[in-house]
Design a protein around this motif. Structure first.
Motif, PDB file in Angstrom:
ATOM      1  N   TYR A  39       6.191  -0.357  -7.688  1.00  0.00           N
ATOM      2  CA  TYR A  39       5.085  -0.380  -6.731  1.00  0.00           C
ATOM      3  C   TYR A  39       5.272  -1.526  -5.740  1.00  0.00           C
ATOM      4  O   TYR A  39       5.717  -2.609  -6.113  1.00  0.00           O
ATOM      5  CB  TYR A  39       3.748  -0.541  -7.452  1.00  0.00           C
ATOM      6  N   ALA A  40       4.907  -1.266  -4.483  1.00  0.00           N
ATOM      7  CA  ALA A  40       5.030  -2.278  -3.433  1.00  0.00           C
ATOM      8  C   ALA A  40       3.931  -2.080  -2.404  1.00  0.00           C
ATOM      9  O   ALA A  40       3.392  -0.978  -2.249  1.00  0.00           O
ATOM     10  CB  ALA A  40       6.391  -2.189  -2.758  1.00  0.00           C
ATOM     11  N   TYR A  41       3.592  -3.165  -1.702  1.00  0.00           N
ATOM     12  CA  TYR A  41       2.679  -3.084  -0.567  1.00  0.00           C
ATOM     13  C   TYR A  41       3.526  -3.235   0.690  1.00  0.00           C
ATOM     14  O   TYR A  41       4.242  -4.225   0.834  1.00  0.00           O
ATOM     15  CB  TYR A  41       1.607  -4.179  -0.624  1.00  0.00           C
ATOM     16  N   CYS A  42       3.474  -2.261   1.592  1.00  0.00           N
ATOM     17  CA  CYS A  42       4.275  -2.287   2.815  1.00  0.00           C
ATOM     18  C   CYS A  42       3.380  -2.081   4.031  1.00  0.00           C
ATOM     19  O   CYS A  42       2.527  -1.206   4.037  1.00  0.00           O
ATOM     20  CB  CYS A  42       5.321  -1.168   2.807  1.00  0.00           C
ATOM     21  N   SER A  43       3.598  -2.892   5.061  1.00  0.00           N
ATOM     22  CA  SER A  43       2.993  -2.577   6.344  1.00  0.00           C
ATOM     23  C   SER A  43       3.938  -1.616   7.050  1.00  0.00           C
ATOM     24  O   SER A  43       5.118  -1.548   6.723  1.00  0.00           O
ATOM     25  CB  SER A  43       2.766  -3.845   7.166  1.00  0.00           C
ATOM     26  N   SER A  62       0.678   0.142  -1.825  1.00  0.00           N
ATOM     27  CA  SER A  62       0.509   1.166  -0.794  1.00  0.00           C
ATOM     28  C   SER A  62       1.673   2.152  -0.814  1.00  0.00           C
ATOM     29  O   SER A  62       1.575   3.237  -0.269  1.00  0.00           O
ATOM     30  CB  SER A  62       0.417   0.523   0.591  1.00  0.00           C
ATOM     31  N   HIS A  63       2.801   1.753  -1.417  1.00  0.00           N
ATOM     32  CA  HIS A  63       4.007   2.570  -1.453  1.00  0.00           C
ATOM     33  C   HIS A  63       4.642   2.516  -2.839  1.00  0.00           C
ATOM     34  O   HIS A  63       4.385   1.604  -3.613  1.00  0.00           O
ATOM     35  CB  HIS A  63       5.042   2.057  -0.439  1.00  0.00           C
ATOM     36  N   ILE A  64       5.483   3.495  -3.104  1.00  0.00           N
ATOM     37  CA  ILE A  64       6.351   3.497  -4.276  1.00  0.00           C
ATOM     38  C   ILE A  64       7.766   3.386  -3.730  1.00  0.00           C
ATOM     39  O   ILE A  64       8.167   4.173  -2.875  1.00  0.00           O
ATOM     40  CB  ILE A  64       6.172   4.778  -5.110  1.00  0.00           C
ATOM     41  N   CYS A  65       8.514   2.404  -4.209  1.00  0.00           N
ATOM     42  CA  CYS A  65       9.849   2.128  -3.665  1.00  0.00           C
ATOM     43  C   CYS A  65      10.924   2.226  -4.742  1.00  0.00           C
ATOM     44  O   CYS A  65      10.643   2.113  -5.929  1.00  0.00           O
ATOM     45  CB  CYS A  65       9.881   0.722  -3.055  1.00  0.00           C
ATOM     46  N   CYS A  78      11.084   3.782   0.498  1.00  0.00           N
ATOM     47  CA  CYS A  78       9.680   3.722   0.100  1.00  0.00           C
ATOM     48  C   CYS A  78       8.940   4.965   0.587  1.00  0.00           C
ATOM     49  O   CYS A  78       9.200   5.456   1.675  1.00  0.00           O
ATOM     50  CB  CYS A  78       9.004   2.479   0.697  1.00  0.00           C
ATOM     51  N   ILE A  79       8.023   5.440  -0.246  1.00  0.00           N
ATOM     52  CA  ILE A  79       7.169   6.557   0.134  1.00  0.00           C
ATOM     53  C   ILE A  79       5.721   6.109  -0.002  1.00  0.00           C
ATOM     54  O   ILE A  79       5.388   5.273  -0.843  1.00  0.00           O
ATOM     55  CB  ILE A  79       7.433   7.814  -0.726  1.00  0.00           C
ATOM     56  N   LEU A  80       4.868   6.667   0.828  1.00  0.00           N
ATOM     57  CA  LEU A  80       3.453   6.351   0.795  1.00  0.00           C
ATOM     58  C   LEU A  80       2.840   6.892  -0.487  1.00  0.00           C
ATOM     59  O   LEU A  80       3.132   8.007  -0.893  1.00  0.00           O
ATOM     60  CB  LEU A  80       2.766   6.962   2.022  1.00  0.00           C
ATOM     61  N   ARG A  81       2.030   6.090  -1.119  1.00  0.00           N
ATOM     62  CA  ARG A  81       1.371   6.508  -2.356  1.00  0.00           C
ATOM     63  C   ARG A  81       0.302   7.518  -2.126  1.00  0.00           C
ATOM     64  O   ARG A  81      -0.432   7.561  -1.260  1.00  0.00           O
ATOM     65  CB  ARG A  81       0.716   5.298  -2.999  1.00  0.00           C
TER      66      ARG A  81
END
Length: 81
Positions: A39-43, A62-65, A78-81
């Motif tokens: 799990y990651a938070y990406c702008s 916000s994303h799964i990487c 990365c894809i949007l959750r």
């Protein structure tokens, strides 16, 4: 003109993904059932490309990487959750 913009966007995405590949996902929460994803938070930029990804827990993600092999080395997908 669109081709040039697309080429610049692709180059920027590769540069960012190469820079982000130096981070280790050991501190991030792993995705259940998938040992390679975390799990990651990406702008995101105007084209929707994830930028500035930071490993995080499932509540703030916000994303799964996951790391992927690219033509220029190791990259971050990365894809949007």
């Amino acid at each position: 003109m669109r081709t040039r913009i697309a080429a610049l966007a692709a180059a920027a995405a590769l540069t960012v993904s190469a820079a982000l590949a130096t981070a280790a996902p050991a501190s991030a929460d792993p995705v259940p059932g998938s040992p390679n994803q975390f799990y990651a938070y990406c702008s995101v930029d105007l084209l929707g490309v994830p930028l500035g990804c930071t490993e995080t827990d499932v509540a703030h993600a916000s994303h799964i990487c996951e790391y992927v092999a690219t033509g220029v080395g190791l990259g971050l997908d990365c894809i949007l959750r």
